[in-house]
Design a protein around this motif. Sequence first.
Motif, PDB file in Angstrom:
ATOM      1  N   LEU A  78      62.418  62.948  49.372  1.00  0.00           N
ATOM      2  CA  LEU A  78      62.894  62.176  48.217  1.00  0.00           C
ATOM      3  C   LEU A  78      64.402  62.283  48.044  1.00  0.00           C
ATOM      4  CD1 LEU A  78      60.086  62.888  45.587  1.00  0.00           C
ATOM      5  CD2 LEU A  78      60.393  60.855  47.037  1.00  0.00           C
ATOM      6  N   LEU A  93      60.404  59.134  41.657  1.00  0.00           N
ATOM      7  CA  LEU A  93      59.249  59.894  42.146  1.00  0.00           C
ATOM      8  C   LEU A  93      59.406  61.394  41.938  1.00  0.00           C
ATOM      9  CD1 LEU A  93      58.454  57.872  45.388  1.00  0.00           C
ATOM     10  CD2 LEU A  93      57.309  57.744  43.159  1.00  0.00           C
ATOM     11  N   VAL A  96      57.041  62.898  39.457  1.00  0.00           N
ATOM     12  CA  VAL A  96      55.717  63.378  39.855  1.00  0.00           C
ATOM     13  C   VAL A  96      55.875  64.859  40.165  1.00  0.00           C
ATOM     14  CG1 VAL A  96      53.872  63.183  41.572  1.00  0.00           C
ATOM     15  CG2 VAL A  96      55.101  61.124  40.812  1.00  0.00           C
ATOM     16  N   ARG A 101      52.933  66.394  44.673  1.00  0.00           N
ATOM     17  CA  ARG A 101      53.605  65.783  45.827  1.00  0.00           C
ATOM     18  C   ARG A 101      53.448  66.607  47.097  1.00  0.00           C
ATOM     19  NH1 ARG A 101      59.039  66.230  45.066  1.00  0.00           N
ATOM     20  NH2 ARG A 101      59.064  66.979  42.941  1.00  0.00           N
TER      21      ARG A 101
END
Length: 135
Positions: A78, A93, A96, A101
Amino acid sequence: MPKWPDDDVILFDGVCIFCSRWVRFVAKRDTAKRFRFTPIQSDYGARLARTFGIDAGDPDTNAVVHGGEVFMKSDAALTVLSLLPGWSWVSVLFAVPRPLRDPIYSLIARNRYRIFGKYNTCFVPDADLRARVIE
């Protein structure tokens, strides 16, 4: 956590076909050529891996050094994606939770050779990408 002197370095498994495709994906989109790459099989990559507790003989993560810190697993992916032009939206993201993840990341990492295959020798980049590889 220890610091690393070089910045924006991506550590990857050089015999993993999926990992090598990841490097090519990033390099193609990294128009500023911010990122450099090091296979874990190289001397430099093995030193980086040891520093951050990654088993060079059986790596279960790629890693990226950014801002002097190391990011691993889903945080690494990411972080890299969110720094590429046109991909900053990926940073949402991070909302999350990592415990959701990382198991997905780990599942893919554990099965990467079975799913995507493995090179017999370390991935050899083209001349343009080779200039960005640290060995």
